[in-house]
Design an enzyme around this catalytic site. Sequence first.
Site, PDB file in Angstrom:
ATOM      1  N   ASP A 106       0.869  -1.183   0.000  1.00 29.07           N
ATOM      2  CA  ASP A 106       0.000   0.000   0.000  1.00 29.07           C
ATOM      3  C   ASP A 106       0.908   1.235   0.000  1.00 29.07           C
ATOM      4  OD1 ASP A 106      -1.913  -1.963   0.374  1.00 29.07           O
ATOM      5  OD2 ASP A 106      -2.973  -0.899   1.972  1.00 29.07           O
TER       6      ASP A 106
ATOM      7  N   LYS B 135      -7.000   3.387  -2.958  1.00 25.37           N
ATOM      8  CA  LYS B 135      -7.336   3.301  -1.533  1.00 25.37           C
ATOM      9  C   LYS B 135      -7.601   4.696  -0.986  1.00 25.37           C
ATOM     10  CE  LYS B 135      -5.164   1.938   2.880  1.00 25.37           C
ATOM     11  NZ  LYS B 135      -3.988   1.281   3.489  1.00 25.37           N
TER      12      LYS B 135
ATOM     13  N   LYS C 231     -10.258   0.145  -2.167  1.00 26.30           N
ATOM     14  CA  LYS C 231     -10.085  -0.174  -0.749  1.00 26.30           C
ATOM     15  C   LYS C 231     -10.489   1.033   0.079  1.00 26.30           C
ATOM     16  CE  LYS C 231      -6.702  -1.406   2.837  1.00 26.30           C
ATOM     17  NZ  LYS C 231      -5.328  -1.880   3.129  1.00 26.30           N
TER      18      LYS C 231
END
Length: 223
Positions: free
Chosen positions: A91, A153, A182
């Site tokens: 991430d 995300k 996400k």
Amino acid sequence: MEVKDILKTVDHTLLATTATWPEIQTILDDAMAYETASACIPASYVKKAAEYVSGKLAICTVIGFPNGYSTTAAKVFECEDAIQNGADEIDMVINLTDVKNGDFDTVEEEIRQIKAKCQDHILKVIVETCQLTKEELIELCGVVTRSGADFIKTSTGFSTAGATFEDVEVMAKYVGEGVKIKAAGGISSLEDAKTFIALGASRLGTSRIIKIVKNEATKTDSY
């Protein structure tokens, strides 16, 4: 949607700056027991965690975290190091200074370079929605789509706010085919989790859902 289905979308997360190994072990044990998508932990614990779970759980970590303004070269090194140590998913945080300067080409090129190092490992791109205008978020949906990343995300969980329903709706509308969403930060109930999934999120970054499920299991002897 059953609780087990929600748990399969969860990146069970502990990114506190003071996280100890026993606390990380608990995260890993719970993630394996409840069959979450992954455990998301600090990079310094990745090697030890990968050895501990021995292939039974995907290990996720973060790079350029939480502010995103380290250089691309530094992020590339972090990515390579994390994968070498056993990370399955990365991430990354984008450089918001580039966004605010309107330099979306540089943002895209950075993501492309990191994705090239990830190869077949999953890359999620944190855009920190609480710091963006709607127009910037829409533009970043295109940037992430073109970059080849696997996920966009919402949040680090370390800024002024986490995921919102509105931001996930925008992402679902403007992100390209093949890019997943996400939602992360502040997801504190099963109802919120269900709503985020209904709006288009296929991963949830949270540390609270398993605690809620444990409490419910204590009451009902099942989940």
